[in-house]
Design a protein around this motif. Structure first.
Motif, PDB file in Angstrom:
ATOM      1  N   LEU A 179       6.143  -3.232   0.319  1.00 35.32           N
ATOM      2  CA  LEU A 179       6.021  -2.221  -0.729  1.00 35.32           C
ATOM      3  C   LEU A 179       6.880  -2.531  -1.952  1.00 35.32           C
ATOM      4  O   LEU A 179       6.672  -1.958  -3.008  1.00 35.32           O
ATOM      5  CB  LEU A 179       6.392  -0.848  -0.169  1.00 35.32           C
ATOM      6  N   THR A 180       7.870  -3.425  -1.813  1.00 36.93           N
ATOM      7  CA  THR A 180       8.740  -3.753  -2.949  1.00 36.93           C
ATOM      8  C   THR A 180       8.268  -4.995  -3.706  1.00 36.93           C
ATOM      9  O   THR A 180       8.834  -5.316  -4.740  1.00 36.93           O
ATOM     10  CB  THR A 180      10.189  -3.970  -2.480  1.00 36.93           C
ATOM     11  N   SER A 181       7.254  -5.673  -3.199  1.00 41.14           N
ATOM     12  CA  SER A 181       6.729  -6.857  -3.872  1.00 41.14           C
ATOM     13  C   SER A 181       5.890  -6.431  -5.081  1.00 41.14           C
ATOM     14  O   SER A 181       4.907  -5.705  -4.931  1.00 41.14           O
ATOM     15  CB  SER A 181       5.859  -7.666  -2.902  1.00 41.14           C
ATOM     16  N   PRO A 182       6.255  -6.878  -6.279  1.00 37.35           N
ATOM     17  CA  PRO A 182       5.465  -6.508  -7.464  1.00 37.35           C
ATOM     18  C   PRO A 182       3.994  -6.925  -7.357  1.00 37.35           C
ATOM     19  O   PRO A 182       3.104  -6.172  -7.755  1.00 37.35           O
ATOM     20  CB  PRO A 182       6.164  -7.242  -8.612  1.00 37.35           C
ATOM     21  N   ALA A 183       3.731  -8.111  -6.794  1.00 36.11           N
ATOM     22  CA  ALA A 183       2.342  -8.566  -6.663  1.00 36.11           C
ATOM     23  C   ALA A 183       1.574  -7.681  -5.683  1.00 36.11           C
ATOM     24  O   ALA A 183       0.413  -7.328  -5.926  1.00 36.11           O
ATOM     25  CB  ALA A 183       2.301 -10.017  -6.198  1.00 36.11           C
ATOM     26  N   ALA A 184       2.227  -7.309  -4.584  1.00 34.68           N
ATOM     27  CA  ALA A 184       1.576  -6.430  -3.609  1.00 34.68           C
ATOM     28  C   ALA A 184       1.356  -5.044  -4.209  1.00 34.68           C
ATOM     29  O   ALA A 184       0.294  -4.444  -4.032  1.00 34.68           O
ATOM     30  CB  ALA A 184       2.407  -6.340  -2.334  1.00 34.68           C
ATOM     31  N   GLN A 185       2.342  -4.534  -4.932  1.00 34.83           N
ATOM     32  CA  GLN A 185       2.198  -3.227  -5.580  1.00 34.83           C
ATOM     33  C   GLN A 185       1.017  -3.218  -6.535  1.00 34.83           C
ATOM     34  O   GLN A 185       0.228  -2.282  -6.557  1.00 34.83           O
ATOM     35  CB  GLN A 185       3.478  -2.855  -6.337  1.00 34.83           C
ATOM     36  N   SER A 186       0.895  -4.264  -7.314  1.00 37.54           N
ATOM     37  CA  SER A 186      -0.195  -4.355  -8.282  1.00 37.54           C
ATOM     38  C   SER A 186      -1.550  -4.414  -7.581  1.00 37.54           C
ATOM     39  O   SER A 186      -2.502  -3.729  -7.981  1.00 37.54           O
ATOM     40  CB  SER A 186       0.004  -5.599  -9.156  1.00 37.54           C
ATOM     41  N   ALA A 187      -1.638  -5.229  -6.525  1.00 33.56           N
ATOM     42  CA  ALA A 187      -2.906  -5.365  -5.799  1.00 33.56           C
ATOM     43  C   ALA A 187      -3.296  -4.057  -5.127  1.00 33.56           C
ATOM     44  O   ALA A 187      -4.461  -3.649  -5.147  1.00 33.56           O
ATOM     45  CB  ALA A 187      -2.794  -6.486  -4.765  1.00 33.56           C
ATOM     46  N   VAL A 188      -2.324  -3.376  -4.521  1.00 31.41           N
ATOM     47  CA  VAL A 188      -2.608  -2.092  -3.871  1.00 31.41           C
ATOM     48  C   VAL A 188      -3.001  -1.055  -4.925  1.00 31.41           C
ATOM     49  O   VAL A 188      -3.937  -0.271  -4.714  1.00 31.41           O
ATOM     50  CB  VAL A 188      -1.402  -1.616  -3.037  1.00 31.41           C
ATOM     51  N   ALA A 189      -2.336  -1.071  -6.075  1.00 26.21           N
ATOM     52  CA  ALA A 189      -2.674  -0.121  -7.148  1.00 26.21           C
ATOM     53  C   ALA A 189      -4.116  -0.323  -7.628  1.00 26.21           C
ATOM     54  O   ALA A 189      -4.833   0.650  -7.886  1.00 26.21           O
ATOM     55  CB  ALA A 189      -1.705  -0.271  -8.312  1.00 26.21           C
ATOM     56  N   ARG A 190      -4.548  -1.584  -7.728  1.00 27.98           N
ATOM     57  CA  ARG A 190      -5.940  -1.847  -8.136  1.00 27.98           C
ATOM     58  C   ARG A 190      -6.913  -1.293  -7.096  1.00 27.98           C
ATOM     59  O   ARG A 190      -7.955  -0.736  -7.444  1.00 27.98           O
ATOM     60  CB  ARG A 190      -6.161  -3.342  -8.347  1.00 27.98           C
ATOM     61  N   PHE A 191      -6.560  -1.437  -5.804  1.00 27.77           N
ATOM     62  CA  PHE A 191      -7.432  -0.924  -4.752  1.00 27.77           C
ATOM     63  C   PHE A 191      -7.458   0.605  -4.788  1.00 27.77           C
ATOM     64  O   PHE A 191      -8.520   1.222  -4.698  1.00 27.77           O
ATOM     65  CB  PHE A 191      -6.979  -1.442  -3.381  1.00 27.77           C
ATOM     66  N   LEU A 192      -6.296   1.213  -4.951  1.00 28.02           N
ATOM     67  CA  LEU A 192      -6.238   2.678  -5.063  1.00 28.02           C
ATOM     68  C   LEU A 192      -7.038   3.150  -6.276  1.00 28.02           C
ATOM     69  O   LEU A 192      -7.679   4.207  -6.236  1.00 28.02           O
ATOM     70  CB  LEU A 192      -4.783   3.152  -5.173  1.00 28.02           C
TER      71      LEU A 192
END
Length: 114
Positions: free
Chosen positions: A67-80
Motif C-alpha cells: 500500500l505504500t508503493s507509489p506504483a502500486a497506489q497508482s495502479a490500484v487507483a486506476r482500477f478503482l
C-alpha cells in the motif's frame, strides 16, 4: 500466505468503461503489485461477483507495504477509477505457519505454560 481480494462494482457500470479496459487495468495492477519486494505472484480472475486478485505475499508486513508503493497506489487507483471497490480482503496461512501458535495456545490452556 495468500491474500484474496474481491473487487466489485460500486454502482452501475459506466458507459465509457469497456471489458478490454478492465482486463488491461487489472493486468497492469497485478504487474505493479508484483514489483513490490516480497509480494510474490499476483493474479486476477473473474469470480465471486466481480474481479478476484490472489497474491502470495511473504507476510503481513509485505501485504501492508504494498500500500505504500507509489506504483502500486497508482495502479490500484486506476482500477478503482473504473468503478470497482474492495468488497472482501482475506488472508490465508499455511498450516505449518499456524501450528506453532495453536500448539502454544493449547499448552497455555492445558496449564503447562503461562
Amino acid at each position: 500466505m495468500l491474500r484474496i481480494t474481491t473487487w466489485r462494482p460500486t454502482g452501475p457500470a459506466r458507459n465509457d468503461v469497456t471489458q478490454s479496459m478492465v482486463i488491461q487495468t487489472a493486468n497492469e495492477m497485478c504487474a505493479a503489485l508484483e514489483k513490490v519486494p516480497g509480494a510474490g505472484k499476483v493474479r486476477w480472475y473473474y469470480g465471486n461477483g466481480g474481479i478476484v486478485t490472489i497474491g502470495e505475499p511473504d507476510n503481513y508486513g509485505v501485504a501492508d507495504s504494498i500500500l505504500t508503493s507509489p506504483a502500486a497506489q497508482s495502479a490500484v487507483a486506476r482500477f478503482l477509477g473504473l468503478g470497482f471497490g474492495i468488497a472482501e480482503d482475506q488472508f490465508l496461512l499455511e498450516a505449518a505457519r499456524v501450528m506453532p501458535f495453536i500448539e502454544a495456545q493449547q499448552a497455555v490452556e492445558a496449564g503447562l505454560t503461562r
